[in-house]
Write a protein that holds these residues in place. Structure first.
Motif, PDB file in Angstrom:
ATOM      1  N   PHE A 191       5.689  83.195  69.499  1.00  0.00           N
ATOM      2  CA  PHE A 191       4.456  83.282  70.274  1.00  0.00           C
ATOM      3  C   PHE A 191       4.780  83.280  71.770  1.00  0.00           C
ATOM      4  N   HIS A 214       0.886  93.288  62.704  1.00  0.00           N
ATOM      5  CA  HIS A 214      -0.211  92.493  63.269  1.00  0.00           C
ATOM      6  C   HIS A 214      -1.361  92.410  62.279  1.00  0.00           C
ATOM      7  N   GLY A 234      -1.531  89.287  60.451  1.00  0.00           N
ATOM      8  CA  GLY A 234      -1.570  88.104  61.301  1.00  0.00           C
ATOM      9  C   GLY A 234      -2.862  87.314  61.233  1.00  0.00           C
ATOM     10  N   PHE A 235      -2.757  86.053  61.603  1.00  0.00           N
ATOM     11  CA  PHE A 235      -3.893  85.134  61.700  1.00  0.00           C
ATOM     12  C   PHE A 235      -3.603  84.181  62.843  1.00  0.00           C
ATOM     13  N   MET A 236      -4.589  83.944  63.709  1.00  0.00           N
ATOM     14  CA  MET A 236      -4.386  83.052  64.843  1.00  0.00           C
ATOM     15  C   MET A 236      -4.535  81.593  64.410  1.00  0.00           C
ATOM     16  N   HIS A 237      -3.421  80.867  64.456  1.00  0.00           N
ATOM     17  CA  HIS A 237      -3.432  79.448  64.087  1.00  0.00           C
ATOM     18  C   HIS A 237      -3.740  78.626  65.343  1.00  0.00           C
ATOM     19  N   LEU A 248      -0.638  76.289  66.998  1.00  0.00           N
ATOM     20  CA  LEU A 248       0.085  77.418  67.571  1.00  0.00           C
ATOM     21  C   LEU A 248       1.595  77.216  67.579  1.00  0.00           C
ATOM     22  N   PHE A 298       4.274  83.536  61.587  1.00  0.00           N
ATOM     23  CA  PHE A 298       4.149  83.310  63.024  1.00  0.00           C
ATOM     24  C   PHE A 298       4.589  84.536  63.829  1.00  0.00           C
ATOM     25  N   GLN A 328       1.437  86.527  63.691  1.00  0.00           N
ATOM     26  CA  GLN A 328       0.491  85.938  64.640  1.00  0.00           C
ATOM     27  C   GLN A 328       0.771  86.421  66.063  1.00  0.00           C
ATOM     28  N   SER A 329       2.049  86.433  66.452  1.00  0.00           N
ATOM     29  CA  SER A 329       2.400  86.853  67.815  1.00  0.00           C
ATOM     30  C   SER A 329       2.056  88.319  68.049  1.00  0.00           C
ATOM     31  N   THR A 359     -12.434  85.491  69.439  1.00  0.00           N
ATOM     32  CA  THR A 359     -10.986  85.289  69.334  1.00  0.00           C
ATOM     33  C   THR A 359     -10.311  85.647  70.645  1.00  0.00           C
TER      34      THR A 359
END
Length: 309
Positions: free
Chosen positions: A122, A156, A159-162, A166, A177, A180-181, A289
């Motif tokens: 990230f 992407h 992906g999922f935004m944690h 993070l 991760f 996510q990035s 988001t």
């Protein structure tokens, strides 16, 4: 099916117009996609700054580009994207740039922290490029046909935004991760486009991804069976780095590219092919988001944009 991005779905680096008088910064430019991008830009007359973590490797890349084109106007400068202090130091030395290509990245690394204590994928893939762009936005705005090209991945879409984890302190997946990035790259690129347009700033924000391209990215981070699997995949399924660099070269040089566009390969599942307009994951367009990621990125990096939403 992807729509061709230009007059022909077979656009290549040979179609790049003259870039004499234009200045580019390419992060992660000493190998892979960054090197191929820098080489093509230099061969068409651009001044190219290779922003690299290892200056010795950067110098070797500069020498290689000059061997291919004796007239190449290239230089290497130190930039360690795992350290935001290095991002600030690099940015302070930039007084002119027309196009910033946020290309560098790390992939599927063991859980590691950056110099400021953030999860490495990230931190390098998104946060440092967010900071770099913000620190250079005024310099870019003074450029000609100024652009920010943010390089992401078709992964992407996994992906999922944690947002509540993070740094992966509670649960960490190398692949998760990384995705996510790369999702953060897309969310950022689209939100940057919206804010630039809303505030009348003469800079375009364009996204690009290379499909499945064989570079050292697949060998530097992954370990064990993952590394072996990617090595086999590179040989059997991937396109070479020269082809993989075409979407970001198109995004950085084509005169008809528009802010907010996303360029990727036009082949099946966007894994191979020539530059085409592609679509991001629907969730990447979510304004909530985008606002949350933007605010967190400013807080984490300490770089605050003068671009009200």
């Amino acid at each position: 099916m992807s729509t061709p991005a230009g007059d022909s779905p077979g656009w290549t680096a040979a179609d790049i117009p003259s870039l004499v008088g234009r200045s580019y910064i390419v992060t992660g430019a000493n190998s892979g996609l960054g090197y191929q991008t820098s080489l093509a830009l230099a061969q068409h007359g651009a001044h190219v700054v290779l922003a690299v973590r290892d200056l010795e490797k950067g110098a070797a890349a500069v020498e290689s580009i000059r061997a291919a084109d004796a007239e190449a106007n290239v230089e290497a400068r130190h930039l360690d994207l795992a350290d935001l202090d290095s991002v600030r130091e690099f940015s302070a030395g930039v007084d002119r740039v027309d196009v910033l290509i946020n290309n560098a990245g790390v992939m599927w690394t063991p859980r590691t922290l950056s110099a400021q204590g953030y999860e490495l994928q990230f931190a390098v893939n998104h946060l440092a490029h967010f900071a770099l762009t913000g620190l250079l936005i005024d310099v870019l705005a003074a450029g000609r046909d100024a652009r920010v090209v943010t390089v992401t991945s078709f992964l992407h879409k996994q992906g999922f935004m944690h947002f509540d984890d993070l740094n992966g302190e509670h649960k960490y997946s190398r692949r998760g991760f990384y995705a996510q990035s790369k999702l953060a790259n897309v969310v950022f690129g689209l939100e940057l486009h919206r804010r630039l347009r809303a505030n009348g700033v003469p800079v375009s924000s364009v996204l690009a991804h290379p499909g499945y391209s064989a570079t050292n990215l697949q060998s530097a981070g992954p370990k064990g069976m993952q590394k072996l699997g990617l090595k086999i995949g590179n040989r059997l399924l991937a396109q070479d780095a020269q082809m993989g660099a075409l979407p970001q070269l198109y995004a950085a040089t084509h005169p008809e590219v528009e802010s907010g566009q996303f360029i990727g390969p036009n082949g099946r599942r966007e894994q191979k092919g020539y530059p085409a307009l592609v679509e991001p994951l629907d969730a990447a367009r979510d304004r909530g988001t985008a606002r949350r990621l933007w605010d967190l990125s400013e807080e984490m990096s300490g770089v605050y944009y003068s671009l009200p939403r």
